[in-house]
Design an enzyme around this catalytic site. Structure first.
Site, PDB file in Angstrom:
ATOM      1  N   LYS A 158     -16.588 -19.491 -20.224  1.00 48.67           N
ATOM      2  CA  LYS A 158     -15.848 -18.237 -20.203  1.00 48.67           C
ATOM      3  C   LYS A 158     -16.693 -17.140 -20.838  1.00 48.67           C
ATOM      4  CE  LYS A 158     -11.573 -19.624 -18.890  1.00 48.67           C
ATOM      5  NZ  LYS A 158     -10.706 -18.998 -17.886  1.00 48.67           N
ATOM      6  N   LYS A 256      -4.433 -21.774  -8.213  1.00 45.99           N
ATOM      7  CA  LYS A 256      -3.654 -22.365  -9.296  1.00 45.99           C
ATOM      8  C   LYS A 256      -2.237 -22.572  -8.771  1.00 45.99           C
ATOM      9  CE  LYS A 256      -6.295 -20.835 -13.301  1.00 45.99           C
ATOM     10  NZ  LYS A 256      -7.284 -19.874 -12.814  1.00 45.99           N
TER      11      LYS A 256
END
Length: 351
Positions: A158, A256
């Site tokens: 990230k 997702k």
């Protein structure tokens, strides 16, 4: 069919940071649908960034219980998951809540047939896709510590638009030869994404995920034209209607299931992405093995996977699909349905 909703607080092993938030505990709702001695489990993580709150969402889920109680397993066998969802009126529910119901019904449907869910779908049984393990945004020293403490065959890193983003990757590369996926979480400009793509490729990065804010379609069009790495959509592809919009401006999409409303719409998104020449990844939120075991049923249909949500927990209230630390491949339990089983009494804090 009887529905119960159980709130849990999932403690994290480490603070998890993105450009959007930082958290050490993840609230979640686990849905159980019971019929004829069988339980189907689903999950809706209560992610603060998406405005979800446990008590309110629990009430919204429980509001469909009377309609569900009028049905039985024969209705599920005849009409399938999609028809049952229509009959209990889930169209106006938040997609995270629809997902929990969708997954619980899929789990129940597969258990009714005595088979693991994925084996009931048309999939390439020989296709094996490793999951990555995520290193959250933090000071470089902390990210290095987390990477070294958790050896894994592929990592997602990230980042978030800081001047040290490239330095982070360089420093992490000193400690592993594993491939990296980079998730910029909308934190870059088009110029940054293009200029960083070359050095990142040299450092073993496979793709960049969602470098720009969703509104910057013009910038994203420039990125896909000039970047030397594939670029996958995440925030830009949340529902079925978003897939078409990603063609021509992204190399692929990250699905997702909580954002699109469950496994049924996720599989339709996969099929549509394939028809448009897009690569496909499935990701997760921070969730227990209930949610992860459901997403893992999609693995043979994917190019990439990010299913480490349960691995980030200090304590998991369930068990189910796990992942081999040497290969990153899924290990499916010898259980029908998704393979998820609650380890604790079905009662969370406040449940």
């Amino acid at each position: 069919m009887q529905l119960t909703v159980h709130p849990f607080d999932l403690p994290l092993r480490d603070a998890f940071r993105t450009t959007h938030e930082s958290r050490t505990v993840q609230p979640t709702l686990i849905v159980r649908i019971h019929a004829d001695g069988l339980d189907g489990l689903g999950e809706a993580p209560m992610t603060r960034y998406y405005g979800l709150e446990s008590q309110r969402c629990k009430g919204e889920l429980e509001a469909v219980a009377p309609a569900l109680a009028a049905l039985d397993l024969r209705d599920l066998a005849r009409g399938g998951v999609g028809e049952v969802l229509k009959r209990i009126g889930t169209e106006t529910l938040n997609p995270f809540l629809r997902c929990a119901l969708d997954v619980a019904l899929h789990d129940l449907w597969a258990k009714q047939q005595g088979k693991r869910l994925g084996l009931l779908w048309d999939q390439d049984r020989l296709r094996r896709i490793p999951t990555c393990y995520t290193i959250g945004l933090a000071p470089i020293e902390e990210m290095v510590r987390k990477l070294r403490a958790f050896p894994w065959p592929v990592y997602k890193i990230k980042l978030g638009g800081g001047a040290d983003d490239l330095d982070i990757i360089r420093k992490l590369r000193e400690h592993t030869d594993a491939p990296f996926y980079v998730d910029a979480n909308t934190g870059w400009t088009a110029r940054q994404a293009i200029e960083l793509s070359g050095p990142l490729r040299e450092l073993g990065v496979v793709f960049i995920e969602q470098p720009l804010p969703t509104a910057d379609r013009a910038g994203q069009a420039e990125v896909i034209k000039h970047a030397v790495l594939p670029v996958l959509a995440d925030e830009s592809c949340q529902t079925e209607g978003d897939v078409e919009k990603c063609a021509g401006v992204f190399s692929g999409i990250n699905i997702k299931i909580v954002k699109c409303g469950g496994l049924l719409p996720a599989r339709r998104m996969i099929a549509r992405a394939r028809s448009l020449g897009l690569q496909v990844m499935a990701g997760c939120m921070t969730e227990s093995s209930v949610g992860i075991s459901a997403i893992a049923q999609l693995l043979p249909e994917l190019d990439y996977a990010d299913m480490d949500g349960a691995m980030l927990l200090a304590e998991d209230p369930a068990r189910g699909v796990t992942f081999d630390p040497l290969t990153g491949y899924a290990r499916y339990p010898d259980e029908p349905g998704t393979g998820a089983v609650l380890k604790v009494a079905t009662r969370g804090p406040g449940g």
